[in-house]
Design a protein around this motif. Structure first.
Motif, mmCIF file in Angstrom:
data_model
loop_
_atom_site.group_PDB
_atom_site.id
_atom_site.type_symbol
_atom_site.label_atom_id
_atom_site.label_comp_id
_atom_site.label_asym_id
_atom_site.label_seq_id
_atom_site.Cartn_x
_atom_site.Cartn_y
_atom_site.Cartn_z
ATOM 1 N N PHE A 120 55.840 14.350 26.056
ATOM 2 C CA PHE A 120 54.603 15.104 25.828
ATOM 3 C C PHE A 120 53.380 14.197 25.893
ATOM 4 O O PHE A 120 52.320 14.611 26.365
ATOM 5 C CB PHE A 120 54.661 15.845 24.499
ATOM 6 C CG PHE A 120 55.497 17.089 24.544
ATOM 7 C CD1 PHE A 120 55.180 18.116 25.412
ATOM 8 C CD2 PHE A 120 56.597 17.225 23.726
ATOM 9 C CE1 PHE A 120 55.945 19.267 25.470
ATOM 10 C CE2 PHE A 120 57.370 18.371 23.768
ATOM 11 C CZ PHE A 120 57.049 19.394 24.643
ATOM 12 N N MET A 121 53.502 12.968 25.419
ATOM 13 C CA MET A 121 52.374 12.035 25.484
ATOM 14 C C MET A 121 52.069 11.648 26.929
ATOM 15 O O MET A 121 50.905 11.496 27.295
ATOM 16 C CB MET A 121 52.657 10.783 24.652
ATOM 17 C CG MET A 121 52.655 11.032 23.158
ATOM 18 S SD MET A 121 51.096 11.678 22.546
ATOM 19 C CE MET A 121 50.122 10.209 22.596
ATOM 20 N N SER A 122 53.114 11.481 27.749
ATOM 21 C CA SER A 122 52.870 11.114 29.145
ATOM 22 C C SER A 122 52.218 12.246 29.922
ATOM 23 O O SER A 122 51.593 12.022 30.950
ATOM 24 C CB SER A 122 54.175 10.688 29.822
ATOM 25 O OG SER A 122 55.037 11.784 29.969
ATOM 26 N N ILE A 123 52.337 13.453 29.438
ATOM 27 C CA ILE A 123 51.659 14.590 30.068
ATOM 28 C C ILE A 123 50.307 14.834 29.409
ATOM 29 O O ILE A 123 49.307 15.066 30.091
ATOM 30 C CB ILE A 123 52.534 15.856 29.971
ATOM 31 C CG1 ILE A 123 53.796 15.692 30.794
ATOM 32 C CG2 ILE A 123 51.758 17.080 30.421
ATOM 33 C CD1 ILE A 123 54.833 16.750 30.552
ATOM 34 N N GLY A 124 50.250 14.749 28.098
ATOM 35 C CA GLY A 124 49.040 15.103 27.358
ATOM 36 C C GLY A 124 47.904 14.113 27.503
ATOM 37 O O GLY A 124 46.744 14.511 27.613
ATOM 38 N N ILE A 125 48.205 12.830 27.488
ATOM 39 C CA ILE A 125 47.128 11.831 27.597
ATOM 40 C C ILE A 125 46.422 11.914 28.946
ATOM 41 O O ILE A 125 45.191 11.948 28.985
ATOM 42 C CB ILE A 125 47.661 10.420 27.283
ATOM 43 C CG1 ILE A 125 47.959 10.325 25.798
ATOM 44 C CG2 ILE A 125 46.667 9.343 27.704
ATOM 45 C CD1 ILE A 125 48.581 9.013 25.371
ATOM 46 N N PRO A 126 47.147 11.959 30.078
ATOM 47 C CA PRO A 126 46.418 12.119 31.345
ATOM 48 C C PRO A 126 45.612 13.411 31.421
ATOM 49 O O PRO A 126 44.522 13.434 31.992
ATOM 50 C CB PRO A 126 47.518 12.103 32.400
ATOM 51 C CG PRO A 126 48.618 11.348 31.786
ATOM 52 C CD PRO A 126 48.559 11.673 30.326
ATOM 53 N N MET A 127 46.137 14.490 30.819
ATOM 54 C CA MET A 127 45.388 15.748 30.850
ATOM 55 C C MET A 127 44.074 15.634 30.083
ATOM 56 O O MET A 127 43.096 16.273 30.425
ATOM 57 C CB MET A 127 46.238 16.877 30.251
ATOM 58 C CG MET A 127 47.406 17.289 31.107
ATOM 59 S SD MET A 127 46.905 18.087 32.620
ATOM 60 C CE MET A 127 46.424 19.667 31.995
ATOM 61 N N ALA A 128 44.050 14.800 29.065
ATOM 62 C CA ALA A 128 42.831 14.618 28.285
ATOM 63 C C ALA A 128 41.880 13.618 28.943
ATOM 64 O O ALA A 128 40.661 13.737 28.811
ATOM 65 C CB ALA A 128 43.178 14.155 26.874
ATOM 66 N N LEU A 170 37.498 10.798 33.485
ATOM 67 C CA LEU A 170 37.603 9.694 34.434
ATOM 68 C C LEU A 170 37.093 10.110 35.809
ATOM 69 O O LEU A 170 36.306 9.391 36.441
ATOM 70 C CB LEU A 170 39.062 9.233 34.532
ATOM 71 C CG LEU A 170 39.363 8.167 35.578
ATOM 72 C CD1 LEU A 170 38.835 6.823 35.124
ATOM 73 C CD2 LEU A 170 40.846 8.101 35.858
ATOM 74 N N ILE A 171 37.507 11.266 36.262
ATOM 75 C CA ILE A 171 37.116 11.727 37.597
ATOM 76 C C ILE A 171 35.622 12.058 37.643
ATOM 77 O O ILE A 171 34.932 11.696 38.599
ATOM 78 C CB ILE A 171 37.962 12.942 38.003
ATOM 79 C CG1 ILE A 171 39.412 12.506 38.195
ATOM 80 C CG2 ILE A 171 37.429 13.600 39.253
ATOM 81 C CD1 ILE A 171 40.382 13.648 38.323
ATOM 82 N N HIS A 172 35.123 12.724 36.613
ATOM 83 C CA HIS A 172 33.731 13.168 36.648
ATOM 84 C C HIS A 172 32.742 12.051 36.323
ATOM 85 O O HIS A 172 31.729 11.897 37.009
ATOM 86 C CB HIS A 172 33.544 14.344 35.681
ATOM 87 C CG HIS A 172 32.178 14.938 35.718
ATOM 88 N ND1 HIS A 172 31.661 15.525 36.854
ATOM 89 C CD2 HIS A 172 31.215 15.034 34.770
ATOM 90 C CE1 HIS A 172 30.437 15.956 36.603
ATOM 91 N NE2 HIS A 172 30.148 15.675 35.341
ATOM 92 N N LEU A 177 51.363 4.425 37.579
ATOM 93 C CA LEU A 177 50.911 3.441 38.566
ATOM 94 C C LEU A 177 49.861 4.023 39.502
ATOM 95 O O LEU A 177 48.881 3.347 39.848
ATOM 96 C CB LEU A 177 52.109 2.940 39.383
ATOM 97 C CG LEU A 177 53.068 2.013 38.647
ATOM 98 C CD1 LEU A 177 54.286 1.698 39.520
ATOM 99 C CD2 LEU A 177 52.366 0.728 38.241
ATOM 100 N N LEU A 178 50.035 5.267 39.893
ATOM 101 C CA LEU A 178 49.041 5.912 40.754
ATOM 102 C C LEU A 178 47.707 6.082 40.022
ATOM 103 O O LEU A 178 46.640 5.958 40.632
ATOM 104 C CB LEU A 178 49.557 7.253 41.264
ATOM 105 C CG LEU A 178 50.687 7.170 42.290
ATOM 106 C CD1 LEU A 178 51.224 8.566 42.602
ATOM 107 C CD2 LEU A 178 50.224 6.478 43.551
ATOM 108 N N MET A 179 47.772 6.370 38.713
ATOM 109 C CA MET A 179 46.522 6.458 37.936
ATOM 110 C C MET A 179 45.831 5.115 37.875
ATOM 111 O O MET A 179 44.608 5.019 37.978
ATOM 112 C CB MET A 179 46.800 6.970 36.523
ATOM 113 C CG MET A 179 46.920 8.467 36.453
ATOM 114 S SD MET A 179 47.070 9.047 34.768
ATOM 115 C CE MET A 179 45.526 8.558 34.055
#
Length: 103
Positions: free
Chosen positions: A28-36, A41-43, A96-98
């Motif tokens: 859940f952390m590997s999914i939740g942290i990137p979602m947050a 980061l992008i904007h 790694l892609l991030m």
């Protein structure tokens, strides 16, 4: 007369439950942290529009829909351990892609 009852050794399920809980937490952390983190980061950091940030988040849901049948096939045919190995490899590849995205 005394009776002695043979008792089976008590096997604790705590290590198995703890490992499952830790794995679920990490998943859940590997999914939740990137979602947050991804929209900011992008904007802000990469200076893309909010539309691009929303598309990236939507892409994560699309990838989940595309990968789900494959993961179910792997778990049904090779077992849950192989599914976990593939899932962790996918999480590592995504991380790694991030990292490459920030360069």
């Amino acid at each position: 007369m005394s009776r002695t009852h043979a008792t089976a050794p008590v096997r604790s399920e705590n290590p198995q439950i703890l490992s499952s809980a830790c794995f679920s937490f990490l998943g859940f952390m590997s999914i939740g942290i990137p979602m947050a983190v991804m929209p900011g980061l992008i904007h802000h950091e990469l200076v893309f529009s909010t539309l691009v940030a929303d598309l990236v988040i939507g892409l994560q849901y699309l990838v989940r829909l595309l990968v789900h049948p494959f993961s179910c096939r792997v778990i049904d045919s090779a077992g849950p351990r192989q599914g976990v190995v593939y899932g962790l490899a996918g999480c590592a590849l995504g991380g790694l892609l991030m990292l490459l995205g920030t360069l």
